[in-house]
Design a protein around this motif. Structure first.
Motif, PDB file in Angstrom:
ATOM      1  N   ALA A 142       0.916   3.905  -3.146  1.00  0.00           N
ATOM      2  CA  ALA A 142       0.431   5.273  -3.004  1.00  0.00           C
ATOM      3  C   ALA A 142       1.460   6.275  -3.529  1.00  0.00           C
ATOM      4  N   THR A 179      -1.788  -5.778  -4.429  1.00  0.00           N
ATOM      5  CA  THR A 179      -1.312  -4.883  -3.373  1.00  0.00           C
ATOM      6  C   THR A 179      -1.422  -5.572  -2.014  1.00  0.00           C
ATOM      7  N   LYS A 185       0.817  -1.223   0.000  1.00  0.00           N
ATOM      8  CA  LYS A 185       0.000   0.000   0.000  1.00  0.00           C
ATOM      9  C   LYS A 185       0.847   1.267   0.000  1.00  0.00           C
ATOM     10  N   THR A 186       1.911   1.261   0.802  1.00  0.00           N
ATOM     11  CA  THR A 186       2.760   2.449   0.924  1.00  0.00           C
ATOM     12  C   THR A 186       3.408   2.805  -0.410  1.00  0.00           C
TER      13      THR A 186
END
Ligand SMILES: NC(=O)c1ccc[n+]([C@@H]2O[C@H](COP(=O)([O-])OP(=O)(O)OC[C@H]3O[C@@H](n4cnc5c(N)ncnc54)[C@H](O)[C@@H]3O)[C@@H](O)[C@H]2O)c1
Ligand SMILES: [Zn+2]
Length: 264
Positions: A41, A60, A37-38
């Motif tokens: 993004a 993800t 996720k990090t």
């Protein structure tokens, strides 16, 4: 009676490591990008603007060493089955060492092995984890206890990703760079003593030298029968430090830095 199977084949696992801005890459196959996720993004948009494929999927995962486990590897495999990936399909590991190790491991076992590419986004994974073909995951008995040697088809190291890396993570990567220099490359160590790693050009040169050093060791001892074990310098103490502090107090590279001092 005895039947003999002759299996003395020569396998060419060679590959190139590109250290530069990410080029445009097209794949004539199905491709799955595995990330967390990090990283998604921050950088997925940039990645996707550079790659195209016959069919492209993004998987993800959650972010963290605690998710480097069977459940996450199964999530990757399930997604590949659901999208009917075949033996010609390709995985792209897009993230730090955690994503790289799990993606490589999933690639090594999906239908007995498919190709994968590393696009590492932390300093530690750019100089260490993405090179050399060690893949794996953790289980309740410990770190990296399940895995396989499975070399990537290519590694693309784009130092631009490091501009968003937290300072501590950057420092952890520097520890593994110092390890590579002190164990195998005196010239590189002397270069590091005066190197300003905040200078983009010097950073790129440093990454190149670290990768060259590791690649040279791996080429001589791919499966760690001897020489490659020296890359574990500082890791015996480091792993104890990580373990005793429940993986909460120190990053891996920080523990290795302390471990090297103790080993000294
Ligand atoms: N296979 C090998 O040879 C090898 C060698 C060394 C380490 N490893 C493994 O690598 C793992 C450690 O790798 P790591 O240090 O990259 O940790 P990591 O993969 O957990 O990444 C560290 C953190 O940085 C975040 N991150 C990644 N890229 C970023 C970016 N560009 N900007 C901002 N944040 C970003 C991640 O989401 C994560 O939170 C360990 O599991 C270790 O066992 C493997
Ligand atoms: Zn390490």
């Amino acid at each position: 009676m005895q039947v003999h199977i002759e299996l003395k084949k020569v396998v060419d696992n060679s590959y190139d490591i590109t250290i530069d801005r990410l080029p445009k890459i097209h794949f004539d196959t199905k491709v799955a990008v595995v990330t967390n996720k990090t990283v998604a993004a921050l950088h997925l948009e940039y990645l996707l603007s550079n790659i195209s494929a016959k069919e492209l999927h993004v998987i993800t995962l959650k972010d963290g060493e605690e998710y480097k486990n069977q459940e996450s590897v199964n999530a990757i495999l399930d997604s590949l089955f659901e999208h009917r990936f075949n033996r010609k399909s390709m995985l792209i590991a897009f993230g730090g060492g955690v994503i790289g190790d799990m993606t490589g491991f999933a690639a090594s076992i999906y239908q007995r092995g498919i190709d994968f590419i590393q696009i590492p986004t932390t300093l530690l994974s750019q100089v260490d984890a993405s090179v050399g073909g060690k893949t794996g995951m953790n289980n309740k008995y410990g770190k990296n206890l399940v895995g396989a040697f499975h070399q990537p088809r290519a590694v693309y190291i784009d130092p631009y990703f490091l501009t968003t890396l937290p300072k501590r993570e950057f420092g952890a990567g520097v520890a593994e760079i110092v390890k590579m220099a002190v164990t195998f490359n005196k010239d590189f160590f002397e270069f590091l003593e005066n190197a300003d790693l905040h200078n983009a050009q010097i950073l790129q040169e440093t990454i190149k030298r670290a990768v060259e050093t590791k690649a040279n060791v791996v080429a001589q001892d791919e499966k760690e029968h001897g020489l490659r074990a020296a890359l574990n310098y500082g890791h015996t103490f480091g792993h104890v430090i990580e373990n005793e502090t429940k993986y909460k107090q120190f990053l891996h590279g920080e523990a290795v830095a302390i471990g090297m001092v103790m080993a000294n």
